[in-house]
Design a protein around this motif. Structure first.
Motif, PDB file in Angstrom:
ATOM      1  N   ARG A   1       0.823  -1.192   0.000  1.00  0.00           N
ATOM      2  CA  ARG A   1       0.000   0.000   0.000  1.00  0.00           C
ATOM      3  C   ARG A   1       0.869   1.258   0.000  1.00  0.00           C
ATOM      4  O   ARG A   1       2.032   1.242   0.415  1.00  0.00           O
ATOM      5  CB  ARG A   1      -0.919   0.010   1.216  1.00  0.00           C
ATOM      6  CG  ARG A   1      -1.797  -1.226   1.362  1.00  0.00           C
ATOM      7  CD  ARG A   1      -2.655  -1.155   2.607  1.00  0.00           C
ATOM      8  NE  ARG A   1      -3.605  -0.057   2.523  1.00  0.00           N
ATOM      9  CZ  ARG A   1      -4.813  -0.168   1.972  1.00  0.00           C
ATOM     10  NH1 ARG A   1      -5.219  -1.335   1.473  1.00  0.00           N
ATOM     11  NH2 ARG A   1      -5.622   0.872   1.924  1.00  0.00           N
TER      12      ARG A   1
ATOM     13  N   LEU B   1      -6.729  -2.130 -13.074  1.00  0.00           N
ATOM     14  CA  LEU B   1      -8.057  -1.679 -12.688  1.00  0.00           C
ATOM     15  C   LEU B   1      -9.173  -2.430 -13.402  1.00  0.00           C
ATOM     16  O   LEU B   1     -10.324  -2.419 -12.951  1.00  0.00           O
ATOM     17  CB  LEU B   1      -8.203  -0.171 -12.954  1.00  0.00           C
ATOM     18  CG  LEU B   1      -7.229   0.743 -12.217  1.00  0.00           C
ATOM     19  CD1 LEU B   1      -7.519   2.203 -12.559  1.00  0.00           C
ATOM     20  CD2 LEU B   1      -7.297   0.527 -10.718  1.00  0.00           C
TER      21      LEU B   1
ATOM     22  N   PRO C   1     -11.363  -6.069 -10.542  1.00  0.00           N
ATOM     23  CA  PRO C   1     -11.355  -5.696  -9.118  1.00  0.00           C
ATOM     24  C   PRO C   1     -10.571  -6.667  -8.240  1.00  0.00           C
ATOM     25  O   PRO C   1     -10.057  -6.276  -7.187  1.00  0.00           O
ATOM     26  CB  PRO C   1     -12.838  -5.680  -8.746  1.00  0.00           C
ATOM     27  CG  PRO C   1     -13.548  -5.416 -10.030  1.00  0.00           C
ATOM     28  CD  PRO C   1     -12.728  -6.112 -11.086  1.00  0.00           C
TER      29      PRO C   1
ATOM     30  N   ASN D   1      -7.747  -7.717  -8.719  1.00  0.00           N
ATOM     31  CA  ASN D   1      -6.331  -7.332  -8.702  1.00  0.00           C
ATOM     32  C   ASN D   1      -5.964  -6.459  -7.510  1.00  0.00           C
ATOM     33  O   ASN D   1      -4.780  -6.250  -7.244  1.00  0.00           O
ATOM     34  CB  ASN D   1      -5.971  -6.597  -9.995  1.00  0.00           C
ATOM     35  CG  ASN D   1      -5.900  -7.527 -11.184  1.00  0.00           C
ATOM     36  OD1 ASN D   1      -5.679  -8.730 -11.029  1.00  0.00           O
ATOM     37  ND2 ASN D   1      -6.104  -6.984 -12.374  1.00  0.00           N
ATOM     38  N   TYR D   2      -6.969  -5.961  -6.798  1.00  0.00           N
ATOM     39  CA  TYR D   2      -6.692  -5.165  -5.600  1.00  0.00           C
ATOM     40  C   TYR D   2      -5.798  -5.937  -4.630  1.00  0.00           C
ATOM     41  O   TYR D   2      -4.917  -5.357  -3.991  1.00  0.00           O
ATOM     42  CB  TYR D   2      -8.010  -4.791  -4.921  1.00  0.00           C
ATOM     43  CG  TYR D   2      -7.854  -3.898  -3.707  1.00  0.00           C
ATOM     44  CD1 TYR D   2      -7.832  -2.514  -3.842  1.00  0.00           C
ATOM     45  CD2 TYR D   2      -7.739  -4.439  -2.428  1.00  0.00           C
ATOM     46  CE1 TYR D   2      -7.686  -1.687  -2.740  1.00  0.00           C
ATOM     47  CE2 TYR D   2      -7.590  -3.623  -1.315  1.00  0.00           C
ATOM     48  CZ  TYR D   2      -7.570  -2.254  -1.472  1.00  0.00           C
ATOM     49  OH  TYR D   2      -7.423  -1.457  -0.360  1.00  0.00           O
ATOM     50  N   ARG D   3      -6.011  -7.232  -4.528  1.00  0.00           N
ATOM     51  CA  ARG D   3      -5.255  -8.052  -3.578  1.00  0.00           C
ATOM     52  C   ARG D   3      -4.140  -8.851  -4.261  1.00  0.00           C
ATOM     53  O   ARG D   3      -3.511  -9.687  -3.617  1.00  0.00           O
ATOM     54  CB  ARG D   3      -6.201  -9.019  -2.856  1.00  0.00           C
ATOM     55  CG  ARG D   3      -7.287  -8.309  -2.077  1.00  0.00           C
ATOM     56  CD  ARG D   3      -8.154  -9.289  -1.297  1.00  0.00           C
ATOM     57  NE  ARG D   3      -9.219  -8.593  -0.606  1.00  0.00           N
ATOM     58  CZ  ARG D   3      -9.098  -7.970   0.564  1.00  0.00           C
ATOM     59  NH1 ARG D   3      -7.932  -7.975   1.178  1.00  0.00           N
ATOM     60  NH2 ARG D   3     -10.121  -7.364   1.124  1.00  0.00           N
TER      61      ARG D   3
ATOM     62  N   VAL E   1      -2.808  -2.663  -5.346  1.00  0.00           N
ATOM     63  CA  VAL E   1      -3.464  -1.740  -4.415  1.00  0.00           C
ATOM     64  C   VAL E   1      -3.212  -0.272  -4.749  1.00  0.00           C
ATOM     65  O   VAL E   1      -4.157   0.532  -4.784  1.00  0.00           O
ATOM     66  CB  VAL E   1      -3.052  -2.031  -2.954  1.00  0.00           C
ATOM     67  CG1 VAL E   1      -3.766  -1.074  -2.004  1.00  0.00           C
ATOM     68  CG2 VAL E   1      -3.346  -3.452  -2.575  1.00  0.00           C
TER      69      VAL E   1
ATOM     70  N   PHE F   1      -5.506   1.265  -7.372  1.00  0.00           N
ATOM     71  CA  PHE F   1      -6.873   1.445  -6.887  1.00  0.00           C
ATOM     72  C   PHE F   1      -6.941   2.623  -5.911  1.00  0.00           C
ATOM     73  O   PHE F   1      -7.915   3.394  -5.918  1.00  0.00           O
ATOM     74  CB  PHE F   1      -7.374   0.165  -6.213  1.00  0.00           C
ATOM     75  CG  PHE F   1      -7.772  -0.919  -7.175  1.00  0.00           C
ATOM     76  CD1 PHE F   1      -9.051  -0.957  -7.712  1.00  0.00           C
ATOM     77  CD2 PHE F   1      -6.866  -1.900  -7.550  1.00  0.00           C
ATOM     78  CE1 PHE F   1      -9.422  -1.952  -8.611  1.00  0.00           C
ATOM     79  CE2 PHE F   1      -7.225  -2.903  -8.439  1.00  0.00           C
ATOM     80  CZ  PHE F   1      -8.508  -2.940  -8.980  1.00  0.00           C
ATOM     81  N   GLN F   2      -5.919   2.783  -5.083  1.00  0.00           N
ATOM     82  CA  GLN F   2      -5.904   3.907  -4.146  1.00  0.00           C
ATOM     83  C   GLN F   2      -5.875   5.246  -4.883  1.00  0.00           C
ATOM     84  O   GLN F   2      -6.589   6.182  -4.512  1.00  0.00           O
ATOM     85  CB  GLN F   2      -4.700   3.787  -3.213  1.00  0.00           C
ATOM     86  CG  GLN F   2      -4.808   2.643  -2.216  1.00  0.00           C
ATOM     87  CD  GLN F   2      -3.600   2.562  -1.301  1.00  0.00           C
ATOM     88  OE1 GLN F   2      -2.473   2.429  -1.755  1.00  0.00           O
ATOM     89  NE2 GLN F   2      -3.836   2.658  -0.001  1.00  0.00           N
TER      90      GLN F   2
END
Length: 279
Positions: free
Chosen positions: A75, A144, A147, A149-151, A188, A191-192
């Motif tokens: 992050r 992106l 979804p 792929n966030y993790r 992450v 997405f942030q």
């Protein structure tokens, strides 16, 4: 996360030298080793240098490509806090230079008053930076677009790397760069950054008002797809409200690979000149 053994050696070396330190911060899909030519140039010009990794990054591209899963879940705040820990152990406030998401982290570190001088290059946007150019959205789509792929960690194909990073160099150079540098990247941070303007608690924000921010040079490549000039100009307008010196420089004909492709020296000398003038 405490500094690694390599980072500890670089901290000790910097403090023993008595020279002004320069801290280089890499972005997504790169490793700290990508800054090696810059480090050599700055050390030839009287600085000592450090290149902190993102937490748990492998040391080599070969190791990173063998274990892409280690990049998942990194992050923005985690990385910024880690680099801040490295800086806190230095005897002098450093020059901080960062590329892409490393540019965003550079702006965050400067906003915490940790940089004597800062140079964000092709920086990712932060909260309050509103432009969303099509090329930036297309460059981020490999992450992106799913979804989940966030993790995850995400590895770029050659075609994705060619569009996002290496659009301003020849195909032969682009293939060489692809074989040499990129590794998997955490999903992450993208997405942030993408949700920063609709999330008041986002980690992708910068304190642009701190009077201890210091002089800042924002650099953008004319042909950058990931962080086009519109993003750099919006960031500049935010940073320009700071009482410190704030400058914006566009490098003609250059894409997002401008810090590690064959024209890296042109960009490095601009950063070096700004550091010499203001540190």
């Amino acid at each position: 996360m405490s500094p690694s053994a390599r980072e500890r050696q670089e901290i000790d070396r910097a403090n023993a030298s008595g020279l002004r330190p320069v801290v280089f911060v890499h972005g997504l899909w790169m490793l700290a080793s990508s800054w090696q030519p810059w480090r050599a140039l700055f050390e030839e010009n009287g600085y000592t240098t450090l290149a902190p990794a993102w937490p748990d990054d492998p040391e080599t591209v070969a190791e990173a490509r063998a274990h892409p899963e280690v990049f998942a879940g990194k992050r923005v705040r985690q990385v910024t806090d880690h680099v801040a820990e490295v800086i806190a152990e230095l005897g002098r406030r450093p020059v901080v230079i960062g590329h892409s998401f490393g540019g965003l982290i550079t702006q965050q570190l400067a906003g915490r008053g940790l940089a004597a001088v800062s140079v964000p290059i092709d920086s990712a946007p932060f909260r309050g930076v509103l432009p969303l150019p099509f090329s930036a959205l297309r460059s981020a789509l490999p992450v992106l677009g799913n979804p989940a792929n966030y993790r995850r960690s995400v590895t770029l194909t050659y075609e994705q790397f060619r569009y996002a990073f290496a659009n301003a160099v020849s195909d032969s150079e682009a293939r060489h760069l692809y074989d040499t540098y990129p590794v998997a990247g955490s999903g992450v941070p993208l997405f942030q950054a993408a949700t920063a303007n609709v999330n008041s608690r986002t980690e992708a924000k910068v304190d642009t008002a701190n009077p201890r921010r210091g002089p800042m040079l924002l650099v953008t490549g004319e042909r950058d797809h990931i962080a086009p000039r519109a993003i750099a100009e919006a960031s500049f307008r935010k940073q320009q409200r700071n009482p410190g010196i704030t400058e914006l420089l566009e490098i003609p004909g250059r894409g997002h690979s401008l810090v590690f492709d064959s024209g890296w020296r042109d960009v490095a000398h601009e950063a070096l000149g700004f550091a010499k003038q203001h540190a």
